[in-house]
Every structure is written in C-alpha cells, then in structure tokens.
Write a protein that holds these residues in place. Structure first.
Motif, short mmCIF file in Angstrom:
data_model
loop_
_atom_site.label_atom_id
_atom_site.label_comp_id
_atom_site.label_asym_id
_atom_site.label_seq_id
_atom_site.Cartn_x
_atom_site.Cartn_y
_atom_site.Cartn_z
N ILE A 28 0.84 -1.20 0.00
CA ILE A 28 0.00 0.00 0.00
C ILE A 28 0.88 1.26 0.00
CG2 ILE A 28 -1.64 1.34 1.38
CD1 ILE A 28 -3.00 -0.96 0.04
N SER A 31 2.50 1.78 -3.37
CA SER A 31 1.50 2.31 -4.30
C SER A 31 1.27 3.79 -4.05
CB SER A 31 0.19 1.54 -4.14
OG SER A 31 -0.82 2.11 -4.91
N VAL A 55 -1.40 -2.88 -6.34
CA VAL A 55 -1.18 -3.41 -4.98
C VAL A 55 -1.09 -4.94 -4.96
CG1 VAL A 55 -2.16 -3.58 -2.66
CG2 VAL A 55 -2.09 -1.38 -3.81
N TRP A 59 2.09 -7.01 -3.51
CA TRP A 59 1.89 -7.81 -2.30
C TRP A 59 2.29 -9.26 -2.54
CZ3 TRP A 59 -3.49 -9.06 0.18
CH2 TRP A 59 -3.31 -9.53 1.47
#
Length: 98
Positions: A28, A31, A55, A59
C-alpha cells in the motif's frame, strides 16, 4: 544459512504472516509513493485505477520473497522497517506537497 529442511511449521507460519501483514502495508505504501511521485502527480484521472491494481502484484511479490529470509525475525524486522520508512515517506510527501 538455514536450510529448508531445518524450518519448522511455526517458522513457515511466521514467515507467511510477515508477508501478509507488513507485506500488505508495504505494498500500500509503495503504491502511495508511486501515486505522489509518479508522472503527473495526483492529477491524471486513470492513476487511481492503476494504483488500485498495482497493490496485489506488489503484495504477492513481497509474500513470495519473504521466504528468502533466514529467519522469521529478520523478515518481520526488515519488512516492518521498510513499511515504516515507506509510510513516513508517503506522509512527508503528502504534507509537503499539499
């Protein structure tokens, strides 16, 4: 260096949690850094959509790479530190540019 057969189930679980919890926060934050520092800043209309979709690959990459750490403690420390640094950078950029 720890061999794969030396790892217990608890170590695998702790590594997976390190990828899931601070790994998600790091994705996050990365991003957010791209949103503020990328081309055009926050002005382009389609940038929100791109940031939303970037994201999950970030991840998943972090979740995959977490198993390269020698121990769960190192994974938590490095991912926690990287998340704190990235989050602080997003906070600073957001407040300095706006």
């Amino acid at each position: 260096m720890a061999r794969a057969e030396d790892r217990s189930g608890a170590t695998w679980c702790a590594l997976a949690l390190a990828g899931a919890l601070p790994g998600f926060a790091l994705a996050i934050a990365l991003s957010g850094l791209f949103a503020w520092l990328g081309p055009g800043g926050m002005a382009p209309l389609n940038k929100y959509q791109f940031n939303m979709w970037i994201v999950p690959p970030l991840w998943l990459g972090i979740c995959s790479a977490v198993f390269m750490f020698r121990s769960a403690l190192r994974a938590w420390a490095w991912l926690g530190g990287a998340t704190a640094v990235a989050g602080a950078m997003v906070f600073a950029i957001r407040h300095l540019s706006g």
